[in-house]
Structures are given as structure tokens and as C-alpha cells.
Write an enzyme that holds these catalytic residues in place. Structure first.
Site, PDB file in Angstrom:
ATOM      1  N   ASP A  49       0.833  -1.193   0.000  1.00 41.54           N
ATOM      2  CA  ASP A  49       0.000   0.000   0.000  1.00 41.54           C
ATOM      3  C   ASP A  49       0.876   1.255   0.000  1.00 41.54           C
ATOM      4  O   ASP A  49       1.860   1.336   0.749  1.00 41.54           O
ATOM      5  CB  ASP A  49      -0.892  -0.028   1.244  1.00 41.54           C
ATOM      6  CG  ASP A  49      -1.841   1.143   1.316  1.00 41.54           C
ATOM      7  OD1 ASP A  49      -2.733   1.223   0.459  1.00 41.54           O
ATOM      8  OD2 ASP A  49      -1.687   1.975   2.233  1.00 41.54           O
TER       9      ASP A  49
ATOM     10  N   GLU B  85       1.814  -0.423  -5.066  1.00 40.06           N
ATOM     11  CA  GLU B  85       0.908   0.668  -5.390  1.00 40.06           C
ATOM     12  C   GLU B  85       1.813   1.888  -5.511  1.00 40.06           C
ATOM     13  O   GLU B  85       2.213   2.479  -4.505  1.00 40.06           O
ATOM     14  CB  GLU B  85      -0.136   0.865  -4.293  1.00 40.06           C
ATOM     15  CG  GLU B  85      -1.141   1.952  -4.628  1.00 40.06           C
ATOM     16  CD  GLU B  85      -2.123   2.236  -3.497  1.00 40.06           C
ATOM     17  OE1 GLU B  85      -3.283   2.551  -3.791  1.00 40.06           O
ATOM     18  OE2 GLU B  85      -1.724   2.142  -2.317  1.00 40.06           O
TER      19      GLU B  85
END
Length: 693
Positions: free
Chosen positions: A348, A385
Site C-alpha cells: 500500500d 501501489e
């Protein structure tokens, strides 16, 4: 016979202990029944081990570490006679308290071990739990004795994956799931036959590391809003006990391992969504759980005045390229691969992992390089990401060492705009369908994880049903969530009974799936998109632990045609390796055709730089190269225009005929039952329609 280094030398209140072993960090059960405790702190002046009986507020013992038990910056102790099933542990640290200098030592704080393998407190997701009840941030000692029965990570080649992203609780919590252990790891096991039938070979789990769903809980219109998504980690080494049906019995570790083993037995890999960019401790107004009280300025990026740098949008930012933090993250990932057999990780806000101690982007970030070249992680999938909340957007430029793949946000944005009707996207879209060779030329198509929807944003059904977000239920005045969705409601905002609009929105959903599942790269589906799951226009359902976020399995019956369409495309992708090519090679192959080529209404006639709303893609599969039974040709026709267009089909070798596989009119044929086209040289596509032959 007792070994010399496991012989007790000290005693306090009836507990025997001695200097421990520095490695590994954490609490480790030794064969003869002793527990080894080891923890790092660079500038603490003293450390105390605190032992509790499970659930009790006051400890039954506190054991200060003698100075001779400190080796370098590590406090280590071996304690004998602990009943691990009923014991919790934590630490106190003494030292300087000077927030302006980034030092927060305060022995009043009971601190969680960052290496704890189990965290006490929320053993079940209890929505009736009193809001004021604190999370008991204490470690629980586990036995590493799970019987894997010969299991290991699957090591499926990245290019062969079809990723299915899900929330552990939301996947089965709704009663419509029809299973016994709703909202748990065990619940996913019950749904493995469904995943297999659909054609999924990899699931990606939203955060499963320990977090507190009651963090920032609040009331809104008589409903409690929770930390539902879990992107606020309490401990990176411990699974969330509330996600286990056996959590109240302290068996969450074994239940998660059992899920992984059962998935592997059915050919399904497991990727974990991991959040190393920040923690649940928040900013200077946040709680002290662990890192802050152990060594604040090692673990976090701090401003000169001691306040927290916030590239995560969540209050703090981990100092990921500090050597201690880097090793901590590496230890964590090694643990999940070796002890849980995890196949890969999606990071993330991974751009934060590339920042130095001053927050500046690094050309060769040590953490990213270390993970790329680590021996234990040698076959582990690493997916970034490639952006963060501080504006660092690195899609196509994330440092990779030829190991990292990326969530391709450019793919998502381009496909959304094109299907909506933006003809200017066509030249870029050709690159995206071909595996984004313009940005991943050195890494190959598998570097691109293609997606149209994910947990963060609209579901696919909502993408074609809403022009605007509808997040009023989140209690933030509809200010939260992205305003840039590239969505289109097809003529009516939200649910409608208009048959024309409903027919159009279903075609749009099928068009999205056609492009996603016939593009090179690694497709990622959002759980429930295959049967029209909706969040009622909420594009930021981070706090909705209710029917807004839970999958409504009744829609599987209502949208059976959509499910069958997706299932057909997944079967086609599995059957034709040309769609999953690991390298960029568009040269003419043994079929006499380029392996991948783009066309307009007439084969061979296309201006790759011109705007367009319709095109076709030809895949020519060489049976020698791909070790299939015979050559195959796939022709994907796409019409995003609001008018009908007729395509000429390319000529193919004698003895072969074009067959219709599926059409976004809602037609899909199982393998072997595809009908030949009556007119084999032409095919008409209606407005906003796609087809595969």
C-alpha cells in the site's frame, strides 16, 4: 540434558530467568519450555518485561532486564515456567522524554512487542463492544507447530495469475453468502469451490494484520462506523484475531494457515495487502502503542520540531529506509512467507518505501532493492501501489530491479475514459492492452497489474450507475473519497427500472471485463464485480462494516449472465497463453501473423496515433512457441461509439473458421460450444458493444 544457555541464573517472585538469545526478535518458545524475549531500543536507559494473565488489567510479574542482558541495542531474556496459553506480555521502557527531539520514552506506557505473533484484545469483531473499552495491546506467545502436510508457496508465474481482490470479512459476512463461518478465514475456505468454478488462481486479501476496528469509531444516524478496511496496522507479525472463527480460542494463526493450505491445495495463490507506510499510532495526538515508546525517531519520519511527517494521509510515515526499520520489514515478510506460505505482497502506498529520512525520493532505495534480492523472498510476488498521499506518482518508474510489478493506475484511468466515450484515449489504450510496453519495456507485461476497480473507489456496477460519489453515510459531508472517477451513469443516477438504461449499463460492465481479461499483463478483479455487487454509490466505504460493503450474494442469481460472461473470458484466458505472454514480441510468428496487432474496421488499416472509438485486436497464437495443440487466432472487437459499426474479419488459414465466444449483448458460450459465424467475413457491433471470436 539441559543446555548451558538454557539454564536459569536469576529469580524474581518465583520466576526463573537468564540472559537470552539476541535472535530472533520477539517471543520465541524454546524446546524445553522456556520463552526467549528479544527487543530492540537504541536510546532507552532501561527495559522491563511485563507479564499478564490473559484479560487481566494488572500484571502478575514485571522483570527488569539487568544491564548485562543488553547486548548492543537489544534487550534479551529467557524466562522459564511460563504457561503460554494463559500468558500475555508487553514491555516498559525508561529513557528521555523530549518530544521536540523525537524522544517519547515513558515507563508508564505498556508497549506491544513489534514482533508479537499474536495480539490480544479483539478476538472477535464485536459490533456491540463498548466504544470506551480499550484494545489490549499485548503479545500472546504461539506455538509454531502447524502441520503443513508438505505445502509450500505455489510459485505460479506472475503472467499466469488472475488476481481476485477481497475483504476477508466483507466477502462472506452477509447472510446471503449461505455459509456457516461468515466473515472469517474459515468462511473463505467454504467459498473455494466458487473461486475455482469462476476460474480464479490467486486471491489478494485486504489487510489481515492486527488492527483495531474500534479505532475512531463513531455514531452516524444510529449506526456505528468502524475502521473496516484495516489500513491502520497495530502489529505487522500478527493476524487479526477477529477474522478467525476460532479467534476467541486463540487459534487465529492456525485458521489463517489452514486457509492458505486449502487454497494452495486447490491451485489458488495468496497475496497479502501490506501497509508499511504508516501505523495505527497516528501523529503527535495519536496513541502510544509500540514504536513511539520503543524508539520513536528510529521508526518514524519526523520534522525538526519532532512532529510527524505525513506522506500517508494517516498521521505518520514510517522511516522505511532506516537500517533498523528496513530489517524489521524484511523480517516481517520473511516470516509470512516461511511461516504462512504466503505467495506475494501488494504494498500500500509503496512510493513511501522509496523515500529517505528527509522524505525525499531515492533513485535506489535500499528497502526496495533488499526485498527484490532477498533469498527467502526469491520467488515471492512483489506488487507496488506506486504512489503515495504526498504526491509521489511512480507508475512505470517504480524502482524494480526487474522484480517488482505495479498496480497500473494508467490502465485503469485509460480504460475507464475510453469505455465512457473518450476517443482521444485510443492511442494510449493500444499500449495498455498490449501490456503497457511504453512504460514496462524492460520488465515485460507481467509488471503491469491491470485493474479497473479496487476496494478504493466505485465497484464496477457503480462505475456505470453513478456520475457522482454518494458517501453521505460516511458522516463527512460527502467530502471524502475521490471526485475523479471517470464514471458515467448511462442515463439515470443509481438504481433504475428503465430497461434501456439497464441494458446499456450491463453492456458497459461486460465491455470493461472484455478489455480487462483480454489485455496482456496481470488482470485483477474486485470481488463481487462478476455479479454486479454495489455499494450504492459509496466510493470510500472504509468505515462501513455493513450491507454497504458486504457482498450481496443474492445478486449472483440476478446477474447470472454477467457471471457466466466473466467465467467464459477467464476460461479463454487460461486456455490461450498468447494472452499471457511474459515478454513483448510482436514480430511475425509461425502462424504467418504478428503475435499481437491492432486493426480498425478493416484488418490492417489503423492509425495508431489517431483518436478512435472502435478497434479490433488480433492475437495469433503459434502452437510451437506456446506448446499448444494447434495454432489459434483470437479477434477482440470493441465499439465504444454510440452508433453501430461493422467490422471485416481478417482472413485466416484454410480449415479454420471464426467462432463467437462471447458478446456484450450478454452472450457467452462454454469452451467447445462456440458457434461458427454464419457470415465469416463480417461482424456488426451495436452501440457500445464488444465481442470476442
Amino acid at each position: 540434558m539441559q543446555l548451558v544457555d538454557t539454564f536459569p541464573t536469576n529469580e524474581i517472585n518465583g520466576l526463573l530467568y537468564r540472559v537470552g538469545r539476541v535472535m530472533p526478535f520477539g517471543a520465541t518458545l524454546i524446546e524445553d519450555g522456556a520463552v526467549n524475549f528479544s527487543i530492540f531500543s537504541k536510546e532507552a536507559t532501561a527495559c522491563t518485561l511485563v507479564l499478564f494473565n490473559i484479560g487481566e488489567e494488572e500484571p502478575f510479574a514485571e522483570i527488569p532486564f539487568p544491564e548485562e542482558f543488553r547486548i548492543g541495542n537489544v534487550y534479551t531474556m529467557m524466562v522459564f515456567g511460563i504457561t503460554i496459553e494463559t500468558t500475555e506480555y508487553a514491555y516498559r521502557f525508561d529513557g528521555v522524554y523530549d518530544p521536540g527531539a523525537g524522544l517519547l520514552f515513558d515507563r508508564r506506557h505498556i508497549l506491544l512487542d513489534p514482533y508479537a505473533k499474536s495480539v490480544s484484545g479483539r478476538s472477535a469483531v464485536d459490533q456491540e463492544l463498548a466504544a470506551e473499552m480499550p484494545f489490549l495491546y499485548r503479545g500472546h506467545i504461539i506455538r509454531e507447530d502447524y502441520d503443513w502436510e508438505g505445502d509450500k508457496p505455489l510459485e505460479i508465474p506472475m503472467e499466469d495469475l488472475v488476481i481476485y481482490a477481497m475483504h476477508v470479512r466483507g466477502f462472506t459476512q452477509d447472510p446471503s453468502s449461505g455459509i456457516k463461518y461468515r466473515g472469517t478465514f474459515a468462511g473463505i475456505v467454504e467459498k473455494i469451490p466458487y473461486l475455482q468454478s469462476l476460474g480464479i488462481n490467486c486471491i489478494e486479501l485486504m489487510p489481515v494484520f492486527a488492527f483495531d476496528e474500534r479505532e475512531h469509531a463513531r455514531e452516524m444516524d444510529g449506526r456505528t462506523l468502524f475502521n473496516y478496511w484495516g489500513y491502520s496496522t497495530v502489529c505487522f507479525f500478527a493476524p487479526k484475531a477477529g477474522y478467525a472463527a476460532s479467534g476467541p480460542f486463540g487459534m487465529e494463526v492456525d485458521e489463517l494457515k489452514n486457509l492458505v493450505k486449502k487454497l494452495h491445495q486447490n491451485g489458488i495463490a495468496v497475496i497479502l495487502d501490506v501497509v508499511f507506510n504508516h501505523t495505527a499510532e497516528g501523529d503527535e495526538n495519536g496513541t502510544v502503542i509500540s514504536y513511539k515508546g520503543i524508539h520513536n525517531r528510529t521508526y518514524y519520519l519526523l520534522s525538526p520540531d519532532g512532529t510527524y511527517v505525513n506522506f500517508s494521509g494517516c498521521g505518520n510515515t514510517m522511516n522505511c529506509n532506516n537500517a533498523v526499520v528496513r530489517n524489521h520489514i524484511l523480517d516481517c515478510l520473511r516470516y509470512w512467507v516461511s511461516s504462512y506460505h504466503i505467495d506475494g505482497f501488494r504494498f500500500d502506498l509503496a512510493s513511501i518505501l522509496t523515500r529517505d529520512k528527509k522524505g525525499r525520493p531515492m533513485m535506489s532505495p535500499p528497502l526496495i532493492e533488499t526485498l527484490a534480492n532477498d533469498a527467502v523472498l526469491g520467488s515471492t510476488m512483489l506488487i507496488a501501489e506506486a504512489w503515495d498521499a504526498g504526491g509521489l506518482y511512480q507508475v512505470g518508474n517504480f524502482p524494480s530491479w526487474n522484480r517488482w510489478s505495479e498496480w497500473n493506475g494508467k490502465y485503469r484511468d485509460c480504460v475507464r475514459r475510453f469505455i465512457k466515450g473518450d476517443e482521444s484515449c485510443a492511442p494510449e489504450l493500444y499500449n495498455r492492452i498490449a501490456g503497457s510496453g511504453d512504460i514496462y519495456a524492460r520488465r515485460g507485461p507481467a509488471a503491469s497489474v491491470n485493474f479497473i476497480t479496487c476496494h478504493d473507489g466505485f465497484t464496477m456496477y457503480d462505475l456505470v450507475s453513478y456520475n457522482e460519489k454518494h458517501n453521505e453515510a460516511n458522516g463527512e459531508g460527502n467530502r471524502d473519497g475521490s471526485d475523479c472517477n471517470d464514471s458515467w451513469n448511462c442515463g439515470a443516477e443509481g438504481e433504475t427500472d428503465d430497461p434501456g438504461i439497464r441494458d446499456l449499463l450491463m453492456r458497459q460492465i461486460l465491455n470493461f471485463h472484455t478489455l480487462l481479461l483480454t489485455s496482456r499483463g496481470v488482470p485483477m478483479l474486485l470481488a463481487g464485480d462478476e455479479f454486479g455487487n454495489t455499494q450504492c454509490g459509496n466510493n470510500n466505504a472504509y468505515c462501513q462494516d455493513n450491507e454497504i460493503s458486504w457482498l450481496n450474494w443474492n445478486r449472483l442469481n440476478e446477474y447470472q449472465n454477467l457471471y457466466e460472461y466473466v467465467k467464459t473470458l477467464l476460461a479463454l484466458r487460461a486456455a490461450h497463453p498468447v494472452l499471457r505472454a511474459p515478454r513483448f514480441d510482436d514480430s511475425v510468428n509461425g502462424t504467418g501473423f504478428p503475435e499481437l496487432s491492432f486493426h480498425s474496421l478493416t484488418p490492417g488499416e489503423i492509425d495508431p496515433e489517431a483518436p478512435a472509438l472502435y478497434f479490433a485486436v488480433l492475437y495469433a497464437e503459434d502452437h510451437v512457441k506456446y506448446k499448444t495443440e494447434k495454432d489459434a487466432f483470437l479477434y477482440i472487437l470493441v465499439n465504444a461509439h454510440w452508433e453501430e459499426h461493422t467490422f471485416d474479419l481478417p482472413g485466416i488459414p484454410n480449415g479454420l473458421k471464426w467462432h463467437l465466444v462471447c458478446s456484450s449483448k450478454g452472450i457467452a458460450f462454454p469452451a467447445g460450444e462456440e458457434p461458427p459465424l454464419i457470415v465469416s467475413s463480417r461482424f456488426a457491433l451495436g452501440p457500445r458493444e464488444s465481442a470476442e471470436s
